[in-house]
Scaffold this motif. Structure first.
Motif, PDB file in Angstrom:
ATOM      1  N   LYS A  93       0.745  -1.161  -0.077  1.00 55.39           N
ATOM      2  CA  LYS A  93      -0.093  -0.017   0.008  1.00 55.39           C
ATOM      3  C   LYS A  93       0.766   1.327   0.013  1.00 55.39           C
ATOM      4  O   LYS A  93       0.360   2.511  -0.134  1.00 55.39           O
ATOM      5  N   SER A  94       2.095   1.087   0.167  1.00 53.74           N
ATOM      6  CA  SER A  94       3.132   2.285   0.084  1.00 53.74           C
ATOM      7  C   SER A  94       3.292   2.739  -1.266  1.00 53.74           C
ATOM      8  O   SER A  94       3.723   3.876  -1.286  1.00 53.74           O
ATOM      9  N   ILE A  95       3.034   1.910  -2.274  1.00 55.62           N
ATOM     10  CA  ILE A  95       3.605   2.540  -3.474  1.00 55.62           C
ATOM     11  C   ILE A  95       2.508   3.236  -4.244  1.00 55.62           C
ATOM     12  O   ILE A  95       1.142   3.374  -3.927  1.00 55.62           O
ATOM     13  N   LYS A  96       3.020   4.371  -4.560  1.00 52.53           N
ATOM     14  CA  LYS A  96       2.205   5.631  -5.412  1.00 52.53           C
ATOM     15  C   LYS A  96       2.604   5.789  -6.884  1.00 52.53           C
ATOM     16  O   LYS A  96       3.881   5.845  -7.242  1.00 52.53           O
ATOM     17  N   PHE A  97       1.565   5.510  -7.536  1.00 50.58           N
ATOM     18  CA  PHE A  97       1.995   5.709  -9.227  1.00 50.58           C
ATOM     19  C   PHE A  97       1.846   6.951  -9.753  1.00 50.58           C
ATOM     20  O   PHE A  97       2.466   7.258 -10.816  1.00 50.58           O
ATOM     21  N   ASN A  98       1.206   7.954  -9.011  1.00 52.29           N
ATOM     22  CA  ASN A  98       1.067   9.321  -9.140  1.00 52.29           C
ATOM     23  C   ASN A  98       0.606   9.471 -10.802  1.00 52.29           C
ATOM     24  O   ASN A  98      -0.324   8.692 -11.180  1.00 52.29           O
ATOM     25  N   ASP A  99       1.137  10.420 -11.515  1.00 52.02           N
ATOM     26  CA  ASP A  99       0.668  10.638 -12.876  1.00 52.02           C
ATOM     27  C   ASP A  99       1.435   9.992 -14.009  1.00 52.02           C
ATOM     28  O   ASP A  99       1.369  10.567 -15.072  1.00 52.02           O
ATOM     29  N   ILE A 100       2.384   9.163 -13.667  1.00 54.13           N
ATOM     30  CA  ILE A 100       3.064   8.509 -14.521  1.00 54.13           C
ATOM     31  C   ILE A 100       2.377   7.787 -15.661  1.00 54.13           C
ATOM     32  O   ILE A 100       1.817   6.809 -15.020  1.00 54.13           O
ATOM     33  N   PHE A 101       2.453   7.806 -17.017  1.00 59.10           N
ATOM     34  CA  PHE A 101       1.793   6.804 -17.760  1.00 59.10           C
ATOM     35  C   PHE A 101       2.811   5.690 -18.293  1.00 59.10           C
ATOM     36  O   PHE A 101       3.988   5.930 -18.414  1.00 59.10           O
ATOM     37  N   VAL A 102       2.244   4.590 -18.111  1.00 58.32           N
ATOM     38  CA  VAL A 102       2.882   3.344 -18.238  1.00 58.32           C
ATOM     39  C   VAL A 102       2.356   2.644 -19.477  1.00 58.32           C
ATOM     40  O   VAL A 102       1.340   2.326 -19.537  1.00 58.32           O
ATOM     41  N   PHE A 103       3.385   2.260 -20.389  1.00 55.68           N
ATOM     42  CA  PHE A 103       3.235   1.407 -21.694  1.00 55.68           C
ATOM     43  C   PHE A 103       3.951   0.567 -21.989  1.00 55.68           C
ATOM     44  O   PHE A 103       5.349   0.800 -21.712  1.00 55.68           O
ATOM     45  N   GLY A 104       3.842  -0.684 -22.443  1.00 62.80           N
ATOM     46  CA  GLY A 104       4.848  -1.535 -22.781  1.00 62.80           C
ATOM     47  C   GLY A 104       4.018  -3.091 -22.840  1.00 62.80           C
ATOM     48  O   GLY A 104       3.113  -3.395 -22.108  1.00 62.80           O
ATOM     49  N   GLU A 105       4.476  -3.802 -23.866  1.00 68.77           N
ATOM     50  CA  GLU A 105       4.074  -5.387 -24.023  1.00 68.77           C
ATOM     51  C   GLU A 105       5.236  -6.024 -23.189  1.00 68.77           C
ATOM     52  O   GLU A 105       6.240  -5.715 -23.378  1.00 68.77           O
ATOM     53  N   LEU A 106       4.667  -7.164 -22.743  1.00 72.57           N
ATOM     54  CA  LEU A 106       5.555  -8.145 -21.949  1.00 72.57           C
ATOM     55  C   LEU A 106       5.803  -9.219 -22.714  1.00 72.57           C
ATOM     56  O   LEU A 106       4.853 -10.002 -23.204  1.00 72.57           O
ATOM     57  N   SER A 107       7.032  -9.767 -22.675  1.00 69.99           N
ATOM     58  CA  SER A 107       7.433 -11.252 -23.239  1.00 69.99           C
ATOM     59  C   SER A 107       7.110 -12.058 -22.219  1.00 69.99           C
ATOM     60  O   SER A 107       6.982 -11.749 -21.079  1.00 69.99           O
ATOM     61  N   LEU A 108       7.366 -13.299 -22.440  1.00 69.22           N
ATOM     62  CA  LEU A 108       6.900 -14.186 -21.502  1.00 69.22           C
ATOM     63  C   LEU A 108       8.059 -14.293 -20.328  1.00 69.22           C
ATOM     64  O   LEU A 108       7.765 -14.845 -19.258  1.00 69.22           O
ATOM     65  N   ASN A 109       9.224 -13.951 -20.602  1.00 63.42           N
ATOM     66  CA  ASN A 109      10.323 -14.033 -19.786  1.00 63.42           C
ATOM     67  C   ASN A 109      10.304 -12.480 -18.853  1.00 63.42           C
ATOM     68  O   ASN A 109      11.288 -12.329 -18.264  1.00 63.42           O
ATOM     69  N   GLY A 110       9.564 -11.443 -19.147  1.00 64.91           N
ATOM     70  CA  GLY A 110       9.522 -10.232 -18.476  1.00 64.91           C
ATOM     71  C   GLY A 110      10.172  -9.245 -19.235  1.00 64.91           C
ATOM     72  O   GLY A 110      10.081  -8.049 -18.756  1.00 64.91           O
ATOM     73  N   VAL A 111      10.626  -9.498 -20.479  1.00 65.38           N
ATOM     74  CA  VAL A 111      11.256  -8.251 -21.006  1.00 65.38           C
ATOM     75  C   VAL A 111      10.122  -7.528 -21.610  1.00 65.38           C
ATOM     76  O   VAL A 111       9.280  -7.883 -22.037  1.00 65.38           O
ATOM     77  N   ILE A 112      10.496  -6.037 -21.518  1.00 66.26           N
ATOM     78  CA  ILE A 112       9.451  -5.291 -22.074  1.00 66.26           C
ATOM     79  C   ILE A 112       9.655  -4.678 -23.537  1.00 66.26           C
ATOM     80  O   ILE A 112      10.792  -4.504 -23.911  1.00 66.26           O
ATOM     81  N   LYS A 113       8.808  -4.931 -24.430  1.00 65.01           N
ATOM     82  CA  LYS A 113       8.843  -4.519 -25.716  1.00 65.01           C
ATOM     83  C   LYS A 113       7.988  -3.308 -26.140  1.00 65.01           C
ATOM     84  O   LYS A 113       7.028  -2.864 -25.497  1.00 65.01           O
ATOM     85  N   ASP A 114       8.435  -2.686 -27.288  1.00 60.49           N
ATOM     86  CA  ASP A 114       7.498  -1.694 -28.132  1.00 60.49           C
ATOM     87  C   ASP A 114       6.440  -2.214 -28.823  1.00 60.49           C
ATOM     88  O   ASP A 114       6.651  -3.583 -29.047  1.00 60.49           O
ATOM     89  N   SER A 115       5.502  -1.307 -29.064  1.00 58.71           N
ATOM     90  CA  SER A 115       4.375  -1.864 -29.980  1.00 58.71           C
ATOM     91  C   SER A 115       4.041  -0.772 -30.719  1.00 58.71           C
ATOM     92  O   SER A 115       4.361   0.269 -30.467  1.00 58.71           O
ATOM     93  N   ASN A 116       3.535  -0.764 -31.865  1.00 53.27           N
ATOM     94  CA  ASN A 116       3.233  -0.082 -32.974  1.00 53.27           C
ATOM     95  C   ASN A 116       2.225   1.450 -32.408  1.00 53.27           C
ATOM     96  O   ASN A 116       2.536   2.359 -32.997  1.00 53.27           O
TER      97      ASN A 116
END
Length: 503
Positions: A93-116
């Protein structure tokens, strides 16, 4: 309840999407709701695999993820990261996401990828003033770095993303932006970029001085043009070289072109080279203007915005396509309506048409005999209606090139003239180039001297020019005057403009 900011694309604008999650007692399950597409539904397996392979325990609870607002269709794989973060921090409950926008596709091993879709979404949010900070992978950051006034944070995988929100010092995740490295000119404190790369040069075109000059006028003022001539006289050669002498572009135009490329699922490039689209004459009306049974999709007209739209073998395009082209040529925008969406596209392209003088093509040939009769020629010409032709600024009839002259001109010479005319138009305070001026701007900028005013009055009376035709003549004359460095439109400028009207 913690909320992570993300977004989805709706027509030509992005909408902010809040990624929410609840974890309740009950049979373990994982559900995503909120009018989602198949690509979002499938993210459940990607998220679960990414967390489990990185030694996170998937909570044995009833997990419900909601993408709000729930009454708008959402699609795309870029929600993966936001959904995974909600689950990873479900008991913190201590985590705050604020107004940061989050984007990313996940691969099966947790690596984050770009999308079109990420670039187009963030650009739209930035234009609306809805985004200040964004968290993405490095491939996405390289595309986003040219968007002004946003702070970009970069992570490689789900572990980095979790660490990013746990730490107070986020400076090590900050992406260092690079400036566009192209030649540019500064006009009224605004940079305009260009690239002198003439892979196809006008010096390769033999003769056709009038057509070359007309193409330069068309490019300098963004005027619609039609070339008529026998097969092999150089119509397509000249048109393909027009792209390389197009006027410079500002950062907004570069980003808009990249956005259209992203939505078209093609390779995104941040180059000042303008778009060149050349659909085949057998193309359907939907592919050219945009279609789709329920949602409106972009066609060639929208994708060519800011660049060149070339129709080779112009009369062979269907009558419905040519007549529907009248609105975007005149209003520089088009409304596509479908059951669920209505989308307005800008269509400020330079239209270029190429056509033969008759069905066999030899009517203007000095070497070959025309095989067509009068009825066939007339039927061929009638495929282009008067209202359509009235929207064309320059009409060029090209002769055979067998008698070559030595008056060769290079693409660089023509581009320098285009650049000169471009500077004059911008220093005059014009937002649009001459070919796209409104009626009010025509009165303001297209001023004639006394001698040319007399000639204009005679031309209106003798040629029975329509109001639209008068404006076309004035706009072309204004561009010719800019190329000739004349403050007012002179007699020579106006006569040359009239010579490019269709007889």
């Amino acid at each position: 309840m913690k909320v992570i900011k993300s977004a989805s694309y709706d027509g030509l604008d992005s909408i902010v999407v809040d990624v929410e999650a609840t974890f309740t007692r009950g049979l373990p399950s994982f559900t995503i709701v909120g009018m989602i597409s198949t690509s979002i539904s499938e993210s459940k397996d990607r998220v679960k695999s990414a967390l489990l392979t990185n030694e996170f325990k998937f909570p044995p609870l009833k997990i419900t993820v909601n993408l709000s607002p729930s009454d708008i269709n959402k699609k795309g794989t870029h929600f993966d990261l936001a959904i995974a973060l909600q689950i990873a921090f479900h008991d913190d409950k201590s985590i705050k996401f604020n107004d940061i926008f989050v984007f990313g596709e996940l691969s099966l091993n947790g690596v984050i990828k770009d999308s079109n879709s990420i670039f187009a979404i963030v650009l739209s949010l930035a234009k609306q003033g809805l985004i200040k900070e964004v968290l993405v992978c490095e491939d996405s950051a390289k595309k986003l770095q040219n968007i002004p006034n946003i702070k970009i944070y970069v992570i490689k995988n789900i572990i980095d993303a979790i660490e990013f929100f746990k730490t107070d010092d986020k400076s090590r995740f900050l992406f260092q932006k690079n400036e566009l490295e192209y030649e540019n000119i500064n006009i009224n404190n605004e940079k305009f970029y260009f690239k002198k790369e003439f892979t196809e040069d006008y010096s390769d075109v033999l003769g056709q001085d009038m057509a070359k000059f007309a193409s330069m006028i068309a490019v300098a003022g963004n005027h619609n043009i039609i070339f008529e001539g026998s097969p092999g006289c150089g119509k397509s050669m000249i048109t393909k070289r027009m792209q390389h002498i197009m006027p410079p572009v500002n950062l907004e135009e570069i980003l808009e072109k990249a956005k259209l490329q992203s939505l078209d699922l093609s390779q995104v490039e941040f180059s000042p080279k303008r778009t060149f689209r050349s659909p085949h004459h057998s193309s359907t009306k939907s592919s050219i203007f945009g279609g789709g049974s329920t949602t409106a999709k972009m066609g060639e007209i929208a994708l060519s915005n800011g660049g060149i739209l070339f129709f080779d073998e112009l009369p062979h395009f269907s009558k419905s396509v040519l007549e529907a082209l009248r609105e975007p040529l005149e209003d520089n925008k088009i409304l596509i309506s479908r059951v669920n969406t209505k989308v307005m596209y800008d269509t400020k392209f330079l239209f270029v048409g190429a056509m033969n003088p008759c069905p066999c093509g030899n009517l203007l040939s000095s070497a070959n005999e025309c095989r067509c009769n009068e009825a066939e020629i007339q039927r061929y010409k009638n495929r282009l209606s008067e209202p359509f032709l009235d929207r064309i600024d320059l009409y060029v009839v090209m002769n055979d090139t067998y008698n070559d002259n030595k008056n060769k001109v290079s693409s660089e010479e023509l581009f320098n003239n285009v650049l000169k005319a471009f500077k004059i138009q911008k220093l005059r305070g014009q937002k649009e180039l001459n070919g796209k001026l409104s009626d009010l701007d025509i009165k303001k900028y297209c001023k004639l001297d006394n001698e040319s005013q007399v000639i204009m009055d005679k031309a209106i009376q003798n040629y029975k020019l329509s109001f639209r035709s008068i404006n076309k003549v004035l706009k072309v004359a204004r561009t010719i005057a800019d190329i000739n460095d004349n403050r007012l439109i002179t007699k020579a400028d106006l006569l040359q403009s009239l010579s490019y009207r269709r007889r």
